[in-house]
Every structure is written in structure tokens, then in C-alpha cells.
Design a protein around this motif. Structure first.
Motif, PDB file in Angstrom:
ATOM      1  N   GLN A  35       0.828  -1.239   0.013  1.00  0.00           N
ATOM      2  CA  GLN A  35      -0.029  -0.097  -0.047  1.00  0.00           C
ATOM      3  C   GLN A  35       0.686   1.261   0.007  1.00  0.00           C
ATOM      4  O   GLN A  35       0.549   2.078  -0.832  1.00  0.00           O
ATOM      5  CB  GLN A  35      -0.882   0.121   1.434  1.00  0.00           C
ATOM      6  N   HIS A  36       2.069   1.236   0.645  1.00  0.00           N
ATOM      7  CA  HIS A  36       2.800   2.470   1.001  1.00  0.00           C
ATOM      8  C   HIS A  36       3.408   2.662  -0.554  1.00  0.00           C
ATOM      9  O   HIS A  36       3.432   3.919  -0.921  1.00  0.00           O
ATOM     10  CB  HIS A  36       3.753   2.127   2.183  1.00  0.00           C
ATOM     11  N   SER A  69       1.677   6.746  -7.013  1.00  0.00           N
ATOM     12  CA  SER A  69       0.600   7.432  -7.337  1.00  0.00           C
ATOM     13  C   SER A  69       0.648   8.975  -6.813  1.00  0.00           C
ATOM     14  O   SER A  69       0.472   9.931  -7.431  1.00  0.00           O
ATOM     15  CB  SER A  69      -0.766   7.151  -7.092  1.00  0.00           C
ATOM     16  N   ASP A  70       1.071   9.229  -5.725  1.00  0.00           N
ATOM     17  CA  ASP A  70       1.142  10.497  -5.083  1.00  0.00           C
ATOM     18  C   ASP A  70       2.091  11.421  -5.758  1.00  0.00           C
ATOM     19  O   ASP A  70       1.951  12.424  -5.889  1.00  0.00           O
ATOM     20  CB  ASP A  70       1.125  10.340  -3.400  1.00  0.00           C
ATOM     21  N   ASN A  71       3.138  10.691  -6.029  1.00  0.00           N
ATOM     22  CA  ASN A  71       4.523  11.633  -6.467  1.00  0.00           C
ATOM     23  C   ASN A  71       4.510  11.430  -8.114  1.00  0.00           C
ATOM     24  O   ASN A  71       5.607  11.983  -8.653  1.00  0.00           O
ATOM     25  CB  ASN A  71       5.753  11.011  -6.060  1.00  0.00           C
ATOM     26  N   ASN A  72       3.424  10.924  -8.726  1.00  0.00           N
ATOM     27  CA  ASN A  72       3.346  10.880 -10.071  1.00  0.00           C
ATOM     28  C   ASN A  72       4.883  10.206 -10.615  1.00  0.00           C
ATOM     29  O   ASN A  72       5.288  10.590 -11.825  1.00  0.00           O
ATOM     30  CB  ASN A  72       3.150  12.065 -10.974  1.00  0.00           C
ATOM     31  N   THR A 101       2.629   1.562  -3.526  1.00  0.00           N
ATOM     32  CA  THR A 101       1.763   2.113  -4.571  1.00  0.00           C
ATOM     33  C   THR A 101       1.072   3.474  -4.410  1.00  0.00           C
ATOM     34  O   THR A 101       0.963   4.245  -5.272  1.00  0.00           O
ATOM     35  CB  THR A 101       0.406   1.325  -4.756  1.00  0.00           C
ATOM     36  N   GLY A 102       1.028   3.773  -3.070  1.00  0.00           N
ATOM     37  CA  GLY A 102       0.718   5.242  -2.806  1.00  0.00           C
ATOM     38  C   GLY A 102       1.858   6.227  -3.085  1.00  0.00           C
ATOM     39  O   GLY A 102       1.404   7.304  -3.498  1.00  0.00           O
ATOM     40  N   TYR A 103       2.865   5.926  -2.828  1.00  0.00           N
ATOM     41  CA  TYR A 103       4.155   6.686  -3.185  1.00  0.00           C
ATOM     42  C   TYR A 103       4.191   7.147  -4.683  1.00  0.00           C
ATOM     43  O   TYR A 103       4.291   8.047  -5.045  1.00  0.00           O
ATOM     44  CB  TYR A 103       5.456   6.065  -2.727  1.00  0.00           C
TER      45      TYR A 103
END
Length: 195
Positions: free
Chosen positions: A142-143, A149-152, A145-147
């Protein structure tokens, strides 16, 4: 008549000398050719024998190579069998250790309570570790994939596939190892008491 006889003797002598000389020349020429042909046949025979020896040596090398490959394969199979036996013994030891208890058959005393607590801690250690490891894996995924997507962050498809495959493989391995261990057969209490 004396002259004719003389010519006869001289002619016969010259004919004998000429014939003998020609015969000697023919003998030398044909003898040389015959010797050369004989030597050529010997060399050809030796070359054929050498070629046959090389073919036999190549066949022997191939035979030894095949024999070596068979021995290597046998050694690999023996090693795999030994590893399987050792893994089975370690697994059985793990099951036996898991089923051991400190508090069974003890007199009721204040120390018995501590043994029950020790059994409880031992009993919940593996389930807690299994849940914790699964949670760590899921949290990491999760961390990650979130990183991304958040940072493009753009990852090429091959790298993304490798990362997902790695995470899925490890998650499946941990889950199957934990579930396999938890639901595997264990010796019954009567069998354990008899042992």
C-alpha cells in the motif's frame, strides 16, 4: 667368314649389353614405382588407422561425458532426496515442538500458573507472527503504490510487472506456508503421550 663371326660376336655382345642395360633400367624404374606405390599404400593405411583411432577416441570421450552426466544427475537427485528428508524431519520436529506443553500433568501450584502463561505465549507467537508478517507485506504494498501515485512516478510496464509479481509471489508464499503449517496433521494426544 671370320668377319661374319666377328660381327656375330660383337652384335651378340652389344645386343646382350643393350638388353641387359634396358632390362636394368626397366627394373629400376618399375622397382622405384613399385616401392613408391608400396610406401603410398602404407601411408594411406596409417592415415586410415589414425582416423579410426581418432573416431574411437571421440566415441570414448562421448561415453565418458555421458557417464559423467549420469553421475552428476544421480548426485543432484540424491541431494534433492536428502534435502526433502531433512525438510520433513525439520517439519516433524516443528510440529512436535509446537505441540509440547509445560503445564500438562503438573500439580496445582503457583508455578503452574506461570507455566500456563508460558504455554499461552508460545501458543500465540506463531499466529501473531503470521498476521504481523502479512500485515507488513500488505502495508509495504500500500505504501509503495501510494508513493508512486502521489508523486506521479512513472514506472515502465516491465518493472511494474516484476514488482507486482514479486509482491504477489511473496504474499502467496507466506500465506501458503502459514496456512499449510497451521492446518497440517499433528499427532493425536494419545499418540504423543505414548511417545
Amino acid at each position: 667368314m671370320a668377319d661374319a663371326a666377328m660381327f656375330d660376336i660383337i652384335g651378340s655382345s652389344l645386343l646382350g649389353i643393350g638388353t641387359g642395360g634396358v632390362a636394368t633400367i626397366f627394373q629400376n624404374v618399375f622397382g622405384g614405382i613399385s616401392s613408391w606405390i608400396s610406401e603410398w599404400q602404407k601411408r594411406k593405411t596409417l592415415a586410415l588407422m589414425h582416423e579410426q583411432e581418432m573416431v574411437m577416441a571421440d566415441k570414448e570421450i562421448e561415453r565418458l561425458r555421458a557417464e559423467g552426466d549420469v553421475k552428476v544427475q544421480q548426485a543432484r537427485e540424491d541431494r534433492a532426496m536428502t534435502e526433502t528428508i531433512i525438510d520433513g524431519q525439520n517439519y516433524q520436529a516443528s510440529l512436535a515442538h509446537d505441540s509440547a506443553t509445560y503445564s500438562r500433568g503438573r500439580d496445582k501450584s503457583w508455578a503452574d500458573f506461570l507455566l500456563v502463561v508460558a504455554d499461552f505465549v508460545r501458543g500465540i507467537t506463531r499466529p501473531v507472527m503470521t498476521v504481523f508478517l502479512c500485515w507488513i507485506t500488505w502495508s509495504t504494498y500500500q505504501h509503495f503504490t501510494g508513493y508512486l501515485s502521489d508523486n506521479n512516478v512513472l514506472v515502465d510496464p516491465n518493472t511494474a510487472n516484476e514488482m507486482v509479481r514479486y509482491i504477489v509471489t511473496n504474499t502467496v508464499f507466506m500465506s501458503s506456508a502459514a496456512v499449510g503449517w497451521w492446518f497440517s496433521s499433528r499427532p493425536r494426544n494419545a499418540a504423543k503421550a505414548a511417545a
